[in-house]
Design a protein around this motif. Structure first.
Motif, PDB file in Angstrom:
ATOM      1  N   SER A 171       0.800  -1.224   0.000  1.00 41.76           N
ATOM      2  CA  SER A 171       0.000   0.000   0.000  1.00 41.76           C
ATOM      3  C   SER A 171       0.834   1.275   0.000  1.00 41.76           C
ATOM      4  CB  SER A 171      -0.928   0.013   1.224  1.00 41.76           C
ATOM      5  OG  SER A 171      -0.172   0.031   2.424  1.00 41.76           O
ATOM      6  N   PHE A 172       2.112   1.195   0.412  1.00 42.18           N
ATOM      7  CA  PHE A 172       2.910   2.416   0.497  1.00 42.18           C
ATOM      8  C   PHE A 172       4.188   2.349  -0.337  1.00 42.18           C
ATOM      9  CE2 PHE A 172       6.491   4.554   2.751  1.00 42.18           C
ATOM     10  CZ  PHE A 172       6.169   5.850   2.396  1.00 42.18           C
ATOM     11  N   VAL A 173       5.030   1.332  -0.110  1.00 39.75           N
ATOM     12  CA  VAL A 173       6.347   1.321  -0.745  1.00 39.75           C
ATOM     13  C   VAL A 173       6.228   1.167  -2.258  1.00 39.75           C
ATOM     14  CG1 VAL A 173       8.547   0.107  -0.860  1.00 39.75           C
ATOM     15  CG2 VAL A 173       7.437   0.425   1.342  1.00 39.75           C
ATOM     16  N   LEU A 174       5.552   0.120  -2.716  1.00 36.41           N
ATOM     17  CA  LEU A 174       5.459  -0.111  -4.165  1.00 36.41           C
ATOM     18  C   LEU A 174       4.656   0.970  -4.884  1.00 36.41           C
ATOM     19  CD1 LEU A 174       5.020  -3.995  -4.222  1.00 36.41           C
ATOM     20  CD2 LEU A 174       7.104  -2.641  -4.459  1.00 36.41           C
ATOM     21  N   PRO A 175       3.457   1.367  -4.392  1.00 34.68           N
ATOM     22  CA  PRO A 175       2.760   2.467  -5.070  1.00 34.68           C
ATOM     23  C   PRO A 175       3.532   3.778  -5.017  1.00 34.68           C
ATOM     24  CG  PRO A 175       1.240   1.235  -3.686  1.00 34.68           C
ATOM     25  CD  PRO A 175       2.613   0.770  -3.334  1.00 34.68           C
ATOM     26  N   GLY A 176       4.264   4.036  -3.913  1.00 34.81           N
ATOM     27  CA  GLY A 176       5.030   5.275  -3.827  1.00 34.81           C
ATOM     28  C   GLY A 176       6.136   5.330  -4.868  1.00 34.81           C
ATOM     29  N   ILE A 177       6.845   4.212  -5.065  1.00 31.21           N
ATOM     30  CA  ILE A 177       7.892   4.183  -6.090  1.00 31.21           C
ATOM     31  C   ILE A 177       7.275   4.291  -7.479  1.00 31.21           C
ATOM     32  CG2 ILE A 177       9.695   2.761  -7.102  1.00 31.21           C
ATOM     33  CD1 ILE A 177      10.240   1.639  -4.337  1.00 31.21           C
ATOM     34  N   SER A 178       6.138   3.622  -7.703  1.00 30.58           N
ATOM     35  CA  SER A 178       5.469   3.703  -9.010  1.00 30.58           C
ATOM     36  C   SER A 178       4.967   5.103  -9.305  1.00 30.58           C
ATOM     37  CB  SER A 178       4.303   2.711  -9.063  1.00 30.58           C
ATOM     38  OG  SER A 178       4.759   1.383  -8.898  1.00 30.58           O
ATOM     39  N   GLU A 215      16.985  -8.531 -16.101  1.00 34.70           N
ATOM     40  CA  GLU A 215      15.969  -8.446 -17.161  1.00 34.70           C
ATOM     41  C   GLU A 215      14.681  -7.815 -16.642  1.00 34.70           C
ATOM     42  OE1 GLU A 215      13.626 -11.434 -20.279  1.00 34.70           O
ATOM     43  OE2 GLU A 215      15.207 -12.185 -18.960  1.00 34.70           O
ATOM     44  N   ASP A 216      14.367  -8.054 -15.354  1.00 35.86           N
ATOM     45  CA  ASP A 216      13.159  -7.458 -14.775  1.00 35.86           C
ATOM     46  C   ASP A 216      13.256  -5.939 -14.763  1.00 35.86           C
ATOM     47  OD1 ASP A 216      12.214  -9.996 -14.356  1.00 35.86           O
ATOM     48  OD2 ASP A 216      12.979 -10.105 -12.303  1.00 35.86           O
ATOM     49  N   ALA A 217      14.431  -5.405 -14.403  1.00 37.61           N
ATOM     50  CA  ALA A 217      14.600  -3.955 -14.382  1.00 37.61           C
ATOM     51  C   ALA A 217      14.491  -3.374 -15.781  1.00 37.61           C
ATOM     52  CB  ALA A 217      15.949  -3.597 -13.763  1.00 37.61           C
ATOM     53  N   THR A 218      15.052  -4.063 -16.757  1.00 35.50           N
ATOM     54  CA  THR A 218      14.950  -3.576 -18.138  1.00 35.50           C
ATOM     55  C   THR A 218      13.503  -3.587 -18.611  1.00 35.50           C
ATOM     56  OG1 THR A 218      17.157  -4.481 -18.558  1.00 35.50           O
ATOM     57  CG2 THR A 218      15.814  -3.909 -20.474  1.00 35.50           C
ATOM     58  N   THR A 219      12.764  -4.642 -18.286  1.00 37.64           N
ATOM     59  CA  THR A 219      11.353  -4.702 -18.666  1.00 37.64           C
ATOM     60  C   THR A 219      10.556  -3.605 -17.972  1.00 37.64           C
ATOM     61  OG1 THR A 219      11.567  -7.102 -18.926  1.00 37.64           O
ATOM     62  CG2 THR A 219       9.339  -6.201 -18.785  1.00 37.64           C
ATOM     63  N   LEU A 220      10.857  -3.349 -16.690  1.00 39.00           N
ATOM     64  CA  LEU A 220      10.157  -2.296 -15.967  1.00 39.00           C
ATOM     65  C   LEU A 220      10.401  -0.935 -16.601  1.00 39.00           C
ATOM     66  CD1 LEU A 220       8.508  -1.363 -13.496  1.00 39.00           C
ATOM     67  CD2 LEU A 220      10.662  -1.227 -12.231  1.00 39.00           C
ATOM     68  N   SER A 221      11.615  -0.689 -17.080  1.00 38.62           N
ATOM     69  CA  SER A 221      11.913   0.602 -17.707  1.00 38.62           C
ATOM     70  C   SER A 221      11.123   0.804 -18.991  1.00 38.62           C
ATOM     71  CB  SER A 221      13.413   0.710 -17.990  1.00 38.62           C
ATOM     72  OG  SER A 221      13.803  -0.247 -18.972  1.00 38.62           O
ATOM     73  N   MET A 222      10.710  -0.273 -19.629  1.00 39.34           N
ATOM     74  CA  MET A 222       9.893  -0.148 -20.837  1.00 39.34           C
ATOM     75  C   MET A 222       8.471   0.261 -20.503  1.00 39.34           C
ATOM     76  SD  MET A 222      11.169  -3.511 -22.958  1.00 39.34           S
ATOM     77  CE  MET A 222      12.906  -3.761 -23.360  1.00 39.34           C
ATOM     78  N   PHE A 223       7.938  -0.248 -19.387  1.00 33.62           N
ATOM     79  CA  PHE A 223       6.564   0.075 -19.010  1.00 33.62           C
ATOM     80  C   PHE A 223       6.480   1.391 -18.243  1.00 33.62           C
ATOM     81  CE2 PHE A 223       6.266  -4.478 -19.749  1.00 33.62           C
ATOM     82  CZ  PHE A 223       5.060  -4.587 -20.429  1.00 33.62           C
ATOM     83  N   GLN A 224       7.481   1.694 -17.416  1.00 30.96           N
ATOM     84  CA  GLN A 224       7.488   2.927 -16.634  1.00 30.96           C
ATOM     85  C   GLN A 224       8.854   3.577 -16.810  1.00 30.96           C
ATOM     86  OE1 GLN A 224       6.426   2.113 -12.576  1.00 30.96           O
ATOM     87  NE2 GLN A 224       4.304   1.670 -13.067  1.00 30.96           N
ATOM     88  N   ALA A 225       8.933   4.459 -17.783  1.00 31.39           N
ATOM     89  CA  ALA A 225      10.225   5.071 -18.110  1.00 31.39           C
ATOM     90  C   ALA A 225      10.697   6.045 -17.051  1.00 31.39           C
ATOM     91  CB  ALA A 225      10.123   5.780 -19.463  1.00 31.39           C
ATOM     92  N   ASP A 226       9.791   6.538 -16.170  1.00 32.70           N
ATOM     93  CA  ASP A 226      10.182   7.540 -15.183  1.00 32.70           C
ATOM     94  C   ASP A 226      10.666   6.935 -13.871  1.00 32.70           C
ATOM     95  OD1 ASP A 226       7.713   6.494 -14.651  1.00 32.70           O
ATOM     96  OD2 ASP A 226       6.865   8.364 -13.852  1.00 32.70           O
ATOM     97  N   VAL A 227      10.756   5.604 -13.756  1.00 29.52           N
ATOM     98  CA  VAL A 227      11.214   4.974 -12.519  1.00 29.52           C
ATOM     99  C   VAL A 227      12.727   5.074 -12.433  1.00 29.52           C
ATOM    100  CG1 VAL A 227      11.375   2.803 -11.260  1.00 29.52           C
ATOM    101  CG2 VAL A 227       9.252   3.425 -12.390  1.00 29.52           C
TER     102      VAL A 227
END
Length: 441
Positions: free
Chosen positions: A166-173, A237-249
Motif C-alpha cells: 500500500s505504500f512502498v510499491l505504489p510510492g515508487i510507481s 531483465e526485470d529492471a529492463t522490462t520495468l523501464s519499458m513500461f514505466q520510463a520515469d522509474v
C-alpha cells in the motif's frame, strides 16, 4: 533511562508517520484494465495425444518432437460455465503438463477478423488450493510453537505486506524517490512489527534503535558503493522490462531501495537477539558490569554474524541462480564476468548488507548494556574492568553424627518421606525459572 528511551523513540515514530503521510501516493493512478485476456477455471476431463505432422523442409525448429493432440476441459466459471470445450495440448518451453482431473486456467482467444470465432487455450495450472493449504500449515506451525507470540508474528507479517503493497510499491510507481520511500517504509515496518511481536518494552526499544541506526548506515554505504561501481540499476531483465513500461522509474534508486528492504529482515533478527542476550546475561548474573555484559554478548553476536553472513550470500545466490548459470556459460574471462553489472550488482548487495549487519551487533549490544545496568547502583556499574569476585570465608564443617546418618538412611524403610530439595527459585541469588526478563515500560 526509560524516560530517555521514550524521549528518543517517540519523536522517531512521529517523524516516520509524518514522512509516510508526505510520501503517501495519494494521487496514484489505478493500473489500466480491460486489455487482459479473460481467464477462467476449468477441469481436465480427457487428454487425446497424437503424432505431430512432419515439419516442412527448411522450416526452422529445434529438432525435438512436439506433443500434439487435444484436451477436453469442463469450464467451471464465466459465461461458458458447465460446457465442455477443447484446447490443444500445451507445447513449448515452460508449457504445463496436464492429466485428467487437473485444475487449470483457460484463456479464450477471439479472432480479430471474425469476433464470433474463438478458441480455447490452457495457460497454467490452478495453484490456489495448494498455496492455501501451505499457508494454513505455515500459520498453524508458527502458532503451535510460538503461541500468542506466534499470533503476533503472523500479525506483524501481515502488516509488513500491507505496508509494502500500500505504500512502498505504489510510492515508487508514483515517482517518489525510491531510496527515501524504502527508508521510511522500512522504518514503519520496523516500528509496527517489532513492537507488535515483542511488546512495548525497553528491550524492544533497544532493538528498534539498533535496527534504525544500522539501516541508515546501510543506506549510506549502499549509496557510496553503487556510485563507486557505477551501477545503473539495469542489472537484471526485470529492471529492463520495468523501464519499458514505466520510463520515469529511477532504477538506481530502486536498486538502493531493494538493498534497504532486503537488509531489514536480517537486521531485526540480529538486534532482537543481541538485546535479549544482554538482558538474559544481566538477570543470570546481576554482578556483571557494563563492560562484562558487552564483551559476553558480543561473543554471542560474533557467532551469530558468522552464520548470518553465509545466509545472506546464499539467499542472494539462490534468488539469482538462473543468472549465475547463464554467466557460467559465458565465454568471457572470470574477471570480466565478476565486474559485469549483472554480477557486480549482487556483490554490492551482499557486501553492503553484511557491513550493516556487522555494525548492528556492537551498536545494539552497547545500547542494551547501558539500558540494562541503568539505575543498578553500586560498584558493578562504575567499574569499567572486571574485578575478582569475593567469596565468604568457608566455615568449618561439623563432624557427622553416626547415629543421625544411619537414621536418615533408614528413613525410607520405615515409610517416612524425605524432605525434597527446595525448588530452583528457593535458592538465594537465582531467578525464578518462568520469570519474564523483559520488563515493560
Amino acid at each position: 533511562m526509560r524516560r530517555i528511551l521514550v524521549a528518543t523513540v517517540v519523536p522517531l515514530v512521529l517523524a516516520t508517520v509524518v514522512a509516510t503521510l508526505l510520501l503517501w501516493p495519494w494521487n496514484a493512478s489505478e493500473p489500466a484494465g480491460g486489455s487482459d485476456v479473460p481467464r477462467y477455471h476449468g477441469t481436465v476431463t480427457r487428454v487425446v495425444s497424437e503424432p505431430c505432422p512432419p515439419a516442412p523442409e527448411g522450416a526452422p525448429g529445434t529438432g525435438a518432437p512436439g506433443v500434439c493432440g487435444t484436451v477436453g476441459v469442463r469450464v467451471e466459471d464465466g459465461p461458458a460455465a458447465g460446457q465442455q470445450v477443447e484446447a490443444p495440448i500445451p507445447d513449448g518451453p515452460g508449457a504445463p503438463t496436464v492429466t485428467v482431473g487437473d485444475e487449470i486456467i483457460l484463456v479464450e482467444l477471439t479472432d480479430p477478423a471474425d469476433p464470433s470465432a474463438s478458441s480455447w487455450n490452457i495457460a497454467e495450472h490452478q495453484r490456489g488450493k495448494p498455496l492455501m493449504w501451505l499457508a494454513v500449515v505455515f500459520a498453524a506451525a508458527i502458532v503451535a510453537f510460538g503461541r500468542w507470540r506466534g499470533v503476533a508474528a503472523l500479525a506483524g507479517l501481515a502488516a509488513s505486506f500491507a505496508i509494502l503493497l500500500s505504500f512502498v510499491l505504489p510510492g515508487i510507481s508514483a515517482g517518489r524517490p525510491p531510496l527515501l520511500v524504502a527508508v521510511v517504509g522500512a522504518a514503519l515496518i520496523m516500528f509496527v512489527v517489532l513492537y507488535l511481536t515483542h511488546g512495548v518494552t525497553a528491550q524492544t526499544s533497544v532493538a528498534v534503535l539498533g535496527t534504525l541506526g544500522s539501516l541508515v548506515l546501510t543506506g549510506v554505504l549502499g549509496t557510496i558503493a553503487t556510485a563507486a561501481t557505477h551501477l545503473t540499476g539495469f542489472g537484471s531483465e526485470d529492471a529492463t522490462t520495468l523501464s519499458m513500461f514505466q520510463a520515469d522509474v529511477d532504477l538506481h534508486g530502486l536498486l538502493l531501495a531493494g538493498i534497504i528492504i532486503g537488509s531489514l529482515g536480517v537486521l531485526d533478527d540480529v538486534t532482537v537477539t543481541q538485546a535479549a542476550t544482554v538482558t538474559e546475561l544481566a538477570h543470570a548474573n546481576p554482578g556483571l558490569s557494563r563492560l562484562q555484559l558487552y564483551r559476553a554478548a558480543t561473543r554471542v553476536g560474533r557467532a551469530h554474524i558468522a552464520s548470518t553472513v553465509n545466509t545472506i550470500v546464499l539467499a542472494y545466490a539462490g534468488a539469482s541462480l538462473p543468472l549465475l548459470l547463464l554467466l557460467t556459460a559465458d565465454s568471457r574471462g572470470a574477471a570480466q564476468i565478476l565486474t559485469s553489472e549483472f554480477l557486480a550488482q549482487e556483490i554490492v548487495r551482499s557486501a553492503v548488507a553484511t557491513l550493516g549487519l556487522i555494525a548492528a551487533v556492537p551498536l545494539t549490544t552497547a545500547l542494551a548494556a547501558l539500558v540494562t545496568t541503568a539505575g543498578r547502583g553500586g560498584a558493578a556499574d562504575r567499574d569499567a574492568t572486571p574485578t575478582a569476585p569475593t567469596h565468604p570465608a568457608p566455615t568449618a564443617r561439623p563432624e557427622p553424627d553416626r547415629a543421625e546418618a544411619l537414621e536418615a538412611l533408614s528413613a525410607g524403610r520405615h515409610g517416612r518421606a524425605l524432605d525434597p530439595d527446595p525448588p530452583l527459585a528457593a535458592h538465594p541469588g537465582r531467578p525464578e525459572p518462568d520469570r519474564r526478563t523483559d520488563s515493560a515500560w
